[in-house]
Scaffold this motif. Structure first.
Motif, PDB file in Angstrom:
ATOM      1  N   GLY A  26       0.795  -1.226   0.000  1.00  0.00           N
ATOM      2  CA  GLY A  26       0.000   0.000   0.000  1.00  0.00           C
ATOM      3  C   GLY A  26       0.824   1.269   0.000  1.00  0.00           C
ATOM      4  N   ILE A  27       2.116   1.180  -0.354  1.00  0.00           N
ATOM      5  CA  ILE A  27       3.008   2.339  -0.365  1.00  0.00           C
ATOM      6  C   ILE A  27       3.038   2.947  -1.763  1.00  0.00           C
ATOM      7  CG2 ILE A  27       5.351   3.184   0.019  1.00  0.00           C
ATOM      8  CD1 ILE A  27       3.977   2.289   2.551  1.00  0.00           C
ATOM      9  N   SER A  28       2.625   4.189  -1.871  1.00  0.00           N
ATOM     10  CA  SER A  28       2.627   4.885  -3.156  1.00  0.00           C
ATOM     11  C   SER A  28       4.054   5.129  -3.641  1.00  0.00           C
ATOM     12  CB  SER A  28       1.908   6.228  -3.014  1.00  0.00           C
ATOM     13  OG  SER A  28       2.110   7.027  -4.164  1.00  0.00           O
ATOM     14  N   PRO A  29       4.273   5.114  -4.956  1.00  0.00           N
ATOM     15  CA  PRO A  29       5.613   5.429  -5.468  1.00  0.00           C
ATOM     16  C   PRO A  29       6.052   6.858  -5.161  1.00  0.00           C
ATOM     17  CG  PRO A  29       4.300   4.320  -7.133  1.00  0.00           C
ATOM     18  CD  PRO A  29       3.364   4.686  -6.023  1.00  0.00           C
ATOM     19  N   ALA A  30       5.094   7.793  -5.060  1.00  0.00           N
ATOM     20  CA  ALA A  30       5.425   9.221  -4.909  1.00  0.00           C
ATOM     21  C   ALA A  30       6.339   9.630  -6.063  1.00  0.00           C
ATOM     22  CB  ALA A  30       6.030   9.495  -3.541  1.00  0.00           C
ATOM     23  N   GLY A  31       7.385  10.427  -5.805  1.00  0.00           N
ATOM     24  CA  GLY A  31       8.284  10.860  -6.869  1.00  0.00           C
ATOM     25  C   GLY A  31       7.872  12.187  -7.482  1.00  0.00           C
ATOM     26  N   ALA A  32       8.709  12.700  -8.361  1.00  0.00           N
ATOM     27  CA  ALA A  32       8.471  13.998  -8.988  1.00  0.00           C
ATOM     28  C   ALA A  32       7.216  13.959  -9.847  1.00  0.00           C
ATOM     29  CB  ALA A  32       9.671  14.398  -9.837  1.00  0.00           C
ATOM     30  N   MET A  33       6.389  14.984  -9.731  1.00  0.00           N
ATOM     31  CA  MET A  33       5.197  15.091 -10.570  1.00  0.00           C
ATOM     32  C   MET A  33       5.596  15.296 -12.035  1.00  0.00           C
ATOM     33  SD  MET A  33       2.095  15.154  -8.871  1.00  0.00           S
ATOM     34  CE  MET A  33       1.006  16.497  -9.355  1.00  0.00           C
ATOM     35  N   ASP A  34       6.573  16.151 -12.275  1.00  0.00           N
ATOM     36  CA  ASP A  34       7.081  16.424 -13.620  1.00  0.00           C
ATOM     37  C   ASP A  34       8.434  15.730 -13.738  1.00  0.00           C
ATOM     38  OD1 ASP A  34       8.198  17.410 -15.939  1.00  0.00           O
ATOM     39  OD2 ASP A  34       7.596  19.485 -15.592  1.00  0.00           O
ATOM     40  N   SER A  35       8.414  14.483 -14.181  1.00  0.00           N
ATOM     41  CA  SER A  35       9.641  13.688 -14.217  1.00  0.00           C
ATOM     42  C   SER A  35      10.645  14.233 -15.231  1.00  0.00           C
ATOM     43  CB  SER A  35       9.311  12.227 -14.533  1.00  0.00           C
ATOM     44  OG  SER A  35       8.627  12.126 -15.776  1.00  0.00           O
ATOM     45  N   PHE A  36      10.170  14.842 -16.319  1.00  0.00           N
ATOM     46  CA  PHE A  36      11.060  15.398 -17.326  1.00  0.00           C
ATOM     47  C   PHE A  36      11.910  16.518 -16.735  1.00  0.00           C
ATOM     48  CE2 PHE A  36      12.022  18.436 -20.719  1.00  0.00           C
ATOM     49  CZ  PHE A  36      12.589  17.613 -21.692  1.00  0.00           C
ATOM     50  N   ALA A  37      11.246  17.481 -16.093  1.00  0.00           N
ATOM     51  CA  ALA A  37      11.974  18.608 -15.497  1.00  0.00           C
ATOM     52  C   ALA A  37      12.917  18.132 -14.397  1.00  0.00           C
ATOM     53  CB  ALA A  37      10.989  19.631 -14.937  1.00  0.00           C
ATOM     54  N   TYR A  38      12.465  17.159 -13.597  1.00  0.00           N
ATOM     55  CA  TYR A  38      13.306  16.618 -12.522  1.00  0.00           C
ATOM     56  C   TYR A  38      14.586  16.011 -13.085  1.00  0.00           C
ATOM     57  CZ  TYR A  38      15.054  12.860  -9.591  1.00  0.00           C
ATOM     58  OH  TYR A  38      15.881  11.998  -8.928  1.00  0.00           O
ATOM     59  N   LEU A  39      14.463  15.171 -14.109  1.00  0.00           N
ATOM     60  CA  LEU A  39      15.635  14.502 -14.674  1.00  0.00           C
ATOM     61  C   LEU A  39      16.619  15.504 -15.254  1.00  0.00           C
ATOM     62  CD1 LEU A  39      13.895  11.465 -16.423  1.00  0.00           C
ATOM     63  CD2 LEU A  39      15.409  11.367 -14.434  1.00  0.00           C
ATOM     64  N   ILE A  40      16.109  16.497 -15.989  1.00  0.00           N
ATOM     65  CA  ILE A  40      16.995  17.491 -16.598  1.00  0.00           C
ATOM     66  C   ILE A  40      17.724  18.299 -15.525  1.00  0.00           C
ATOM     67  CG2 ILE A  40      17.119  19.509 -18.089  1.00  0.00           C
ATOM     68  CD1 ILE A  40      16.561  16.843 -19.522  1.00  0.00           C
ATOM     69  N   ALA A  41      17.031  18.644 -14.447  1.00  0.00           N
ATOM     70  CA  ALA A  41      17.677  19.413 -13.378  1.00  0.00           C
ATOM     71  C   ALA A  41      18.880  18.670 -12.820  1.00  0.00           C
ATOM     72  CB  ALA A  41      16.664  19.704 -12.263  1.00  0.00           C
ATOM     73  N   ASN A  42      18.730  17.379 -12.542  1.00  0.00           N
ATOM     74  CA  ASN A  42      19.852  16.606 -12.010  1.00  0.00           C
ATOM     75  C   ASN A  42      20.987  16.481 -13.010  1.00  0.00           C
ATOM     76  OD1 ASN A  42      19.673  15.791  -9.290  1.00  0.00           O
ATOM     77  ND2 ASN A  42      18.057  14.335  -9.775  1.00  0.00           N
ATOM     78  N   ARG A  43      20.654  16.258 -14.268  1.00  0.00           N
ATOM     79  CA  ARG A  43      21.701  16.080 -15.271  1.00  0.00           C
ATOM     80  C   ARG A  43      22.482  17.363 -15.507  1.00  0.00           C
ATOM     81  NH1 ARG A  43      18.378  12.112 -19.498  1.00  0.00           N
ATOM     82  NH2 ARG A  43      18.133  10.398 -17.991  1.00  0.00           N
ATOM     83  N   LEU A  44      21.825  18.508 -15.364  1.00  0.00           N
ATOM     84  CA  LEU A  44      22.509  19.783 -15.576  1.00  0.00           C
ATOM     85  C   LEU A  44      23.600  20.045 -14.550  1.00  0.00           C
ATOM     86  CD1 LEU A  44      19.493  22.073 -16.564  1.00  0.00           C
ATOM     87  CD2 LEU A  44      21.503  21.596 -17.983  1.00  0.00           C
ATOM     88  N   VAL A  45      23.492  19.445 -13.364  1.00  0.00           N
ATOM     89  CA  VAL A  45      24.513  19.659 -12.331  1.00  0.00           C
ATOM     90  C   VAL A  45      25.368  18.413 -12.115  1.00  0.00           C
ATOM     91  CG1 VAL A  45      23.330  21.522 -11.130  1.00  0.00           C
ATOM     92  CG2 VAL A  45      22.786  19.160 -10.531  1.00  0.00           C
TER      93      VAL A  45
END
Length: 333
Positions: A26-45
């Motif tokens: 019963g544990i929701s995955p949660a995570g970033a709502m906008d996965s595209f923006a999240y991934l790009i932010a991490n890759r940029l740094v």
């Protein structure tokens, strides 16, 4: 090294790609709502994809930097400023120690992402850093950030020494010239088209409901949150009142409860659902939906499963190309 929360904003949590494999508990995955923006932010740094980033909803958030740090801000344009000066998005930015980063009036989208080079130093729980608010787990003490919270940051993956000499000349921050294009997905136009596949119970709905799903606009209501978007629009009804067996649901599942108004399940969704499912949103359009604020209008367009798969494959290729470009640019330092 760390950053301190000066203003908590409406809702700011630490998120990553999500907590998978625990749905049977019963544990929701949660995570970033906008996965595209999240991934790009991490890759940029220079971070790995799984590093936690801050998901900033709407406005009013402000943090102070204890020391100079490389950051990237992506997603919705919430008018980020450093010591009152507008800071560019979708690129690496070196912020000077003692500077204050604030998010002001939203001008496009409603969720921004802040990644720091090295990543936030928070405990991992069930293979994820994501905050699941309803269970109070993950992220920073399982909750949204509050005034006075201090977030530790791991050692930077990007060089600090060479660019720091520019900080005295440029002020509170220094940015590179290159950037990733947002592609217009956070456009301030509040009427969007969302592509969907017919849901498992689509044929259980009457002809009016089936036609209205694709012909009418639906409005995001203020009752929407990370668990689900509640929409207002035509009242949709099944032909016969049936008892549906609860079954697994996914992000983007479009359910129709007894009142006939649509609910779109989002990142903090429950793991099972018993309402009839009239549609399933194509995964490629979830980031677009995540940036639509209350009052935004949606029109659904039907696509086939092969079309959805092609769109998903194209997005994966796009992300790989962006990643390759970023890595090449970062190596030039």
């Amino acid at each position: 090294m760390s950053i301190t929360v000066i203003k908590p904003g409406l809702l700011v949590t630490l998120q990553d790609t999500g907590r998978y494999g625990y749905g049977k508990f019963g544990i929701s995955p949660a995570g970033a709502m906008d996965s595209f923006a999240y991934l790009i932010a991490n890759r940029l740094v220079g971070n790995e994809d799984e590093q936690a980033a801050l998901e900033i909803t709407w406005s009013g958030f402000a943090v102070e930097f204890e020391r100079s740090l490389w950051v990237a801000i992506t997603g919705g344009d919430l008018t980020p400023t450093i010591d009152g000066e507008r800071v560019p998005m979708w690129r690496p930015v070196l912020i000077k120690a003692g500077s204050c980063l604030s998010f002001q009036q939203p001008v496009a989208g409603c969720r921004a992402y802040l990644a720091v080079s090295g990543g936030f130093d928070v405990p991992i729980m069930m293979n994820s850093y994501s905050t699941y608010l309803r269970a109070g787990i993950g992220g920073y003490e399982g909750r949204a950030l509050k005034k006075g919270d201090t977030l530790s940051v791991r050692l930077s993956r990007l060089p600090l020494e060479a660019p720091e000499r520019f900080l005295d000349e440029y002020g509170g921050f220094f940015t590179v010239r290159w950037f990733v294009s947002a592609g217009g997905y956070t456009d301030s136009n509040r009427e969007i088209e969302i592509r969907v596949l017919k849901g498992r119970q689509y044929d259980d709905f009457d002809e009016f409901s089936q036609q209205a799903l694709f012909d009418e606009f639906f409005t995001v209501t203020p009752q929407s949150d990370r668990m689900g978007y509640r929409l207002s629009g035509p009242t949709l009804q099944v032909i016969h009142s049936n008892e549906y067996i609860s079954e697994p649901v996914a992000v983007g599942t479009v359910q129709v409860p007894a009142d006939g108004q649509l609910i779109i399940l989002m990142a903090d969704r429950q793991t099972l659902g018993g309402y009839p499912k009239i549609a399933q949103i194509a995964s490629v359009d979830i980031p677009l939906l995540a940036q639509l604020p209350a009052g935004g209008k949606i029109r659904f367009r039907e696509i086939s499963l092969p079309e959805a798969e092609q769109l998903s494959s194209a997005r994966i290729r796009e992300l790989r190309l962006i990643e390759a470009m970023i890595k090449r640019k970062l190596k030039e330092w």
